[in-house]
Design a protein around this motif. Structure first.
Motif, short mmCIF file in Angstrom:
data_model
loop_
_atom_site.label_atom_id
_atom_site.label_comp_id
_atom_site.label_asym_id
_atom_site.label_seq_id
_atom_site.Cartn_x
_atom_site.Cartn_y
_atom_site.Cartn_z
N VAL A 140 23.32 8.12 -22.31
CA VAL A 140 23.11 6.71 -22.65
C VAL A 140 22.23 6.66 -23.90
CG1 VAL A 140 22.27 4.47 -21.84
CG2 VAL A 140 23.23 6.13 -20.20
N PRO A 141 22.80 6.30 -25.06
CA PRO A 141 21.97 6.24 -26.27
C PRO A 141 21.01 5.06 -26.20
CG PRO A 141 24.17 5.41 -26.73
CD PRO A 141 24.20 5.93 -25.32
N ALA A 142 19.80 5.27 -26.71
CA ALA A 142 18.78 4.22 -26.66
C ALA A 142 17.81 4.38 -27.82
CB ALA A 142 18.03 4.25 -25.33
N SER A 143 17.31 3.26 -28.30
CA SER A 143 16.21 3.28 -29.26
C SER A 143 14.88 3.37 -28.54
CB SER A 143 16.23 2.00 -30.11
OG SER A 143 17.44 1.87 -30.81
N GLY A 144 14.84 2.92 -27.30
CA GLY A 144 13.65 2.93 -26.47
C GLY A 144 13.95 2.21 -25.17
N PHE A 145 12.94 2.12 -24.31
CA PHE A 145 13.13 1.46 -23.03
C PHE A 145 11.85 0.72 -22.65
CE2 PHE A 145 11.73 5.80 -22.32
CZ PHE A 145 10.73 5.70 -21.37
N TYR A 146 11.98 -0.15 -21.67
CA TYR A 146 10.85 -0.95 -21.22
C TYR A 146 10.39 -0.49 -19.83
CZ TYR A 146 12.49 -4.29 -24.78
OH TYR A 146 12.90 -4.90 -25.94
N GLU A 147 9.08 -0.52 -19.62
CA GLU A 147 8.51 -0.37 -18.28
C GLU A 147 7.42 -1.42 -18.12
OE1 GLU A 147 9.71 1.19 -15.95
OE2 GLU A 147 10.83 2.91 -16.76
N TRP A 148 7.13 -1.74 -16.87
CA TRP A 148 6.16 -2.79 -16.57
C TRP A 148 4.95 -2.21 -15.84
CZ3 TRP A 148 11.07 -3.62 -17.61
CH2 TRP A 148 11.45 -4.80 -18.25
N ARG A 149 3.76 -2.60 -16.29
CA ARG A 149 2.51 -2.17 -15.65
C ARG A 149 1.97 -3.29 -14.78
NH1 ARG A 149 -2.94 -2.62 -16.65
NH2 ARG A 149 -2.67 -3.63 -18.67
N ALA A 150 1.65 -2.95 -13.55
CA ALA A 150 1.07 -3.95 -12.65
C ALA A 150 -0.34 -4.30 -13.11
CB ALA A 150 1.05 -3.42 -11.23
N SER A 151 -0.67 -5.58 -13.09
CA SER A 151 -2.01 -6.03 -13.48
C SER A 151 -2.38 -7.24 -12.64
CB SER A 151 -2.04 -6.41 -14.97
OG SER A 151 -1.38 -7.64 -15.19
N ALA A 152 -3.66 -7.63 -12.72
CA ALA A 152 -4.13 -8.77 -11.94
C ALA A 152 -3.41 -10.05 -12.33
CB ALA A 152 -5.64 -8.94 -12.12
N GLY A 153 -2.98 -10.14 -13.58
CA GLY A 153 -2.30 -11.34 -14.05
C GLY A 153 -0.79 -11.28 -13.98
N GLY A 154 -0.24 -10.26 -13.33
CA GLY A 154 1.21 -10.09 -13.26
C GLY A 154 1.65 -8.86 -14.02
N LYS A 155 2.91 -8.51 -13.93
CA LYS A 155 3.41 -7.30 -14.57
C LYS A 155 3.51 -7.48 -16.08
CE LYS A 155 5.96 -5.43 -10.64
NZ LYS A 155 7.28 -4.95 -10.16
N LEU A 156 3.02 -6.46 -16.82
CA LEU A 156 3.01 -6.50 -18.28
C LEU A 156 4.07 -5.54 -18.82
CD1 LEU A 156 -0.86 -6.30 -18.85
CD2 LEU A 156 0.58 -8.35 -18.79
N PRO A 157 4.99 -6.01 -19.67
CA PRO A 157 6.03 -5.14 -20.21
C PRO A 157 5.53 -4.30 -21.38
CG PRO A 157 6.37 -7.37 -20.98
CD PRO A 157 5.18 -7.43 -20.07
N TYR A 158 6.02 -3.07 -21.45
CA TYR A 158 5.72 -2.15 -22.56
C TYR A 158 7.04 -1.64 -23.12
CZ TYR A 158 0.77 -1.85 -21.29
OH TYR A 158 -0.54 -2.14 -21.03
N TRP A 159 7.07 -1.49 -24.43
CA TRP A 159 8.18 -0.84 -25.11
C TRP A 159 7.80 0.61 -25.33
CZ3 TRP A 159 13.11 -0.96 -26.20
CH2 TRP A 159 13.62 -0.30 -27.32
N ILE A 160 8.66 1.53 -24.92
CA ILE A 160 8.38 2.96 -24.98
C ILE A 160 9.45 3.62 -25.84
CG2 ILE A 160 8.08 5.07 -23.64
CD1 ILE A 160 7.32 3.24 -21.26
N GLN A 161 9.01 4.39 -26.82
CA GLN A 161 9.95 5.00 -27.75
C GLN A 161 9.44 6.36 -28.20
OE1 GLN A 161 10.19 2.49 -31.21
NE2 GLN A 161 8.00 2.47 -31.55
N ALA A 162 10.31 7.10 -28.87
CA ALA A 162 9.96 8.39 -29.47
C ALA A 162 10.05 8.25 -30.98
CB ALA A 162 10.89 9.48 -28.95
#
Length: 223
Positions: A97-119
């Motif tokens: 699956v080709p990709a420029s990057g992917f997203y993951e979410w970090r749990a926090s007190a204010g709700g889940k925060l999205p992050y863009w992860i790339q190489a």
């Protein structure tokens, strides 16, 4: 898990990744590919890799397409070779699956925060695919592994990234099972992450600004 990713590579970059494979005419860059949507995957053929459209969410034979497609967007690399509904595809129908990057979410007190992860360059994620039925496109899932130390604070799982030297082995059916396990355990390239807008939570949002860094919100202790 991996619940969203982006593919904004040029056609030239895609051809370079997959040994000159033709890029489907309808291809356009995407910044927020979501489960059940169609995306490009590379499958192995006798002539080399081919790029095809497939629906994200594996639909094994005999399962209801709607429910299966939403449930099987990821497969654990540690167990996919032995567990239904992934074992047959793992043995015979692997894809990249080709990709420029992917997203993951970090749990926090204010709700889940999205992050863009790339190489530093394009990624090829380990996937499995199943043929479509009744005129539907093929379907696919993305394999995951434990997150490396630098990303574990965001999420405990990340996609399996297949290194350039392993791409042909991953796509070839005769590759021995032990070698496939080596591919999945191989260290991913250095990955970097930054917080992005919560707009990515909405599958209808899809533009380059989604991957731009935003200030991480200050988290106050809970009262």
């Amino acid at each position: 898990m991996c619940g969203r990713y982006g593919l904004a590579l040029s056609e030239e970059e895609l051809r370079e990744l997959f040994e000159g494979a033709d890029v489907p005419a309808a291809y356009q860059p995407r910044y927020n590919i979501a489960p059940t949507q169609e995306a490009l995957v590379a499958r192995g053929t006798e002539a080399g890799p081919e790029l095809v459209w497939a629906r994200w969410g594996l639909i094994p034979y005999g399962e209801d397409a709607v429910r299966a497609g939403a449930r099987h967007i990821n497969a654990r690399s540690e167990t996919a070779a032995a567990r239904w509904p992934f074992r047959d595809a793992f043995a015979r129908r692997r894809c990249l699956v080709p990709a420029s990057g992917f997203y993951e979410w970090r749990a926090s007190a204010g709700g889940k925060l999205p992050y863009w992860i790339q190489a530093a360059g394009p990624l090829t994620l380990a996937g499995l695919w199943e043929p479509g039925r009744g005129g539907d496109p093929p379907s696919f899932t993305i394999l995951t592994r434990d997150a490396p130390a630098g990303l574990a604070h965001i999420h405990d799982r990340v996609p399996v990234v297949v290194a350039p030297e392993w791409r042909r082995a991953w796509l070839d059916n005769p590759t021995p099972a032990g070698e496939l396990q080596t591919v999945m355990r191989d260290l991913p390239p250095p990955l970097r992450a930054h917080p992005v807008s919560r707009r990515v939570n909405r599958a209808g949002e899809d533009d380059p600004a989604l991957v731009e860094p935003v200030d991480e919100p200050l988290e106050l202790p809970l009262e």
